[in-house]
Design an enzyme around this catalytic site. Structure first.
Site, PDB file in Angstrom:
ATOM      1  N   CYS A  37       0.784  -1.340   0.073  1.00 56.94           N
ATOM      2  CA  CYS A  37      -0.558   0.052  -0.313  1.00 56.94           C
ATOM      3  C   CYS A  37       1.059   1.127   0.107  1.00 56.94           C
ATOM      4  CB  CYS A  37      -0.657  -0.424   1.284  1.00 56.94           C
ATOM      5  SG  CYS A  37      -0.227  -0.248   3.123  1.00 56.94           S
ATOM      6  N   HIS A  64      -1.506   1.584   7.372  1.00 58.64           N
ATOM      7  CA  HIS A  64      -2.676   0.537   6.446  1.00 58.64           C
ATOM      8  C   HIS A  64      -2.492   1.987   5.629  1.00 58.64           C
ATOM      9  CE1 HIS A  64      -4.057  -0.427   2.574  1.00 58.64           C
ATOM     10  NE2 HIS A  64      -5.461   0.351   2.960  1.00 58.64           N
TER      11      HIS A  64
END
Length: 438
Positions: free
Chosen positions: A87, A380
């Protein structure tokens, strides 16, 4: 019969020979142009560099805005598959592919690869990636080749461990910069690191450091190239320089709310004079003795794209942690107060700003924000990107959803990307404002 196109090798060869003869004729009549030609993809066409004439500059001055596209236009909005803790890469790719000038460069096939192994060229892969993301294909793209090249050229990022998005950004820009050498139109003396590749044209600014001797007040100045500005946050181990209690600020349209730190506060701290102390004495070039001094950082040259990095991840001898302090940032930013040329308006570390600087050349618009959710050990990355004016989207790997301006401005913020509102065309004899980015 089927009306399909037929590829004829003989005709193709004749076309190439005729083009070669035409180029020789052009070179013999204009030596200057022949030195500035570019090889382009396809049949090897070569085009001269555009040198603006006075009438063209006048036309550009009368038509400063880009052509706008329909608000329903969705080409360029394409998700990226997470290949296992990637990510950090996906959010940076979304920010880069929505950088206006970088997008224009790659979609117009401006890259000329000079690497002996083009399959290892990161710029070639970025060019392919731009074509994929702007192809109109709605299905998420799998950036496996980009990841592979990153592992090859930036080995500290190899593997499926969690990585830092800011570290990936700097590594990617560095590799792109090195692989872009074949695209240089020449060396630009005005560029701090004397490179004219597309990466430096867009991202490189000049950071000026002034060290002032406290004895003779002599000033030693150095200018270093920079791709981003890293800013300290309240709550970190380093002492923070907040605004004076009860003082209000309308800088960059930010109404100062007690307890809320703004991007302007962080920039003001970054550019404040810092006393180096008796333990860090330097030898003054003027009085030729070791003296205490003050150091001040300012921007000598602003980049087209300004990237601000909030130091949210703190690694010290005592602890490792993430700083979650909310930092307010504006949609539009004026960098005039933080320029070296504006230093005289800064007294004792306090900004003295005019109500309206009127310098549009130093004004920026926000177009991408990278966020980190979670802790230092487990988190994330996502990003917000501006697709059109006032139209924002959230990119969460393969999923892209519409977002409001409030969603963007309320986000925590880790990396902020601002684009110059006004771009300049520079030539040897004239410097004219000719186009507005957005």
């Amino acid at each position: 019969m089927c009306k399909d196109y037929v590829y004829d090798k003989d005709i193709e060869q004749i076309a190439k020979e005729e083009q070669g003869e035409a180029l020789k004729l052009q070179a013999s009549t204009s030596t200057e142009v022949s030195h500035q030609q570019y090889s382009m993809p396809g049949l090897g066409e070569k085009y001269p560099t555009w040198e603006t004439t006075k009438p063209e500059l006048e036309l550009l001055g009368h038509n400063p805005r880009r052509r706008r596209i329909a608000s329903s236009f969705t080409i360029g909005l394409r998700g990226l598959i997470n290949l296992g803790n990637t990510c950090f890469m996906n959010c940076i790719v979304q920010a880069l592919t929505h950088t206006p000038i970088l997008r224009d460069f790659f979609l117009s096939d401006r890259h000329r690869c000079e690497m002996p192994s083009p399959e290892l060229c990161l710029v070639c892969e970025m060019s392919s990636l731009f074509r994929e993301l702007y192809s109109g294909n709605p299905s998420p793209h799998v950036p496996y080749k980009l990841l592979h090249l990153v592992w090859i050229h930036a080995r500290h990022l190899a593997g499926y461990r969690q990585q830092d998005a800011h570290e990936f950004l700097i590594a990617a820009l560095d590799v792109l910069h090195r692989h872009c050498k074949g695209d240089d139109a020449g060396k630009a003396a005005s560029n701090p690191n004397h490179c004219n590749c597309i990466i430096d044209q867009i991202f490189t600014g000049g950071l000026q450091s002034d060290v002032t001797c406290q004895a003779c007040h002599g000033v030693s100045t150095t200018i270093d190239p920079c791709w981003d500005i890293s800013l300290d946050l309240p709550g970190s181990c380093t002492s923070f320089w907040p605004m004076s209690p009860g003082r209000e600020s309308s800088v960059n349209g930010e109404s100062h709310i007690p307890g809320i730190t703004t991007l302007t506060d962080c920039l003001r701290r970054f550019t404040r004079p810092e006393h180096l102390g008796s333990s860090a004495k330097i030898k003054c070039g003027s009085c030729q003795s070791y003296q205490e001094s003050t150091k001040q950082l300012t921007m000598n040259k602003l980049p087209v794209v300004a990237c601000f990095h909030f130091k949210r991840f703190e690694h010290s001898a005592k602890q490792r942690r993430k700083i979650t302090t909310y930092i307010s940032f504006p949609l539009e930013l004026d960098m005039t107060p933080f320029m070296a040329s504006s230093k005289e308006s800064r007294m004792n570390g306090q900004l003295q700003l005019p109500t309206n600087s009127g310098n549009d050349e130093n004004k920026y618009s926000l177009f991408a924000v990278v966020n980190h959710q979670g802790t230092l050990e487990s988190g994330h990355y996502t990003s917000f990107i501006r697709h059109h004016k006032d139209q924002w989207f959230k990119c969460d790997d393969a999923v892209i959803t519409k977002a409001s301006i409030k969603d963007v401005l309320d986000s925590e913020g880790y990396l902020l990307f601002y684009h110059k509102q006004v771009l300049e065309h520079e030539s040897e004899k004239v410097k004219e404002v000719n186009t507005q980015a957005y």
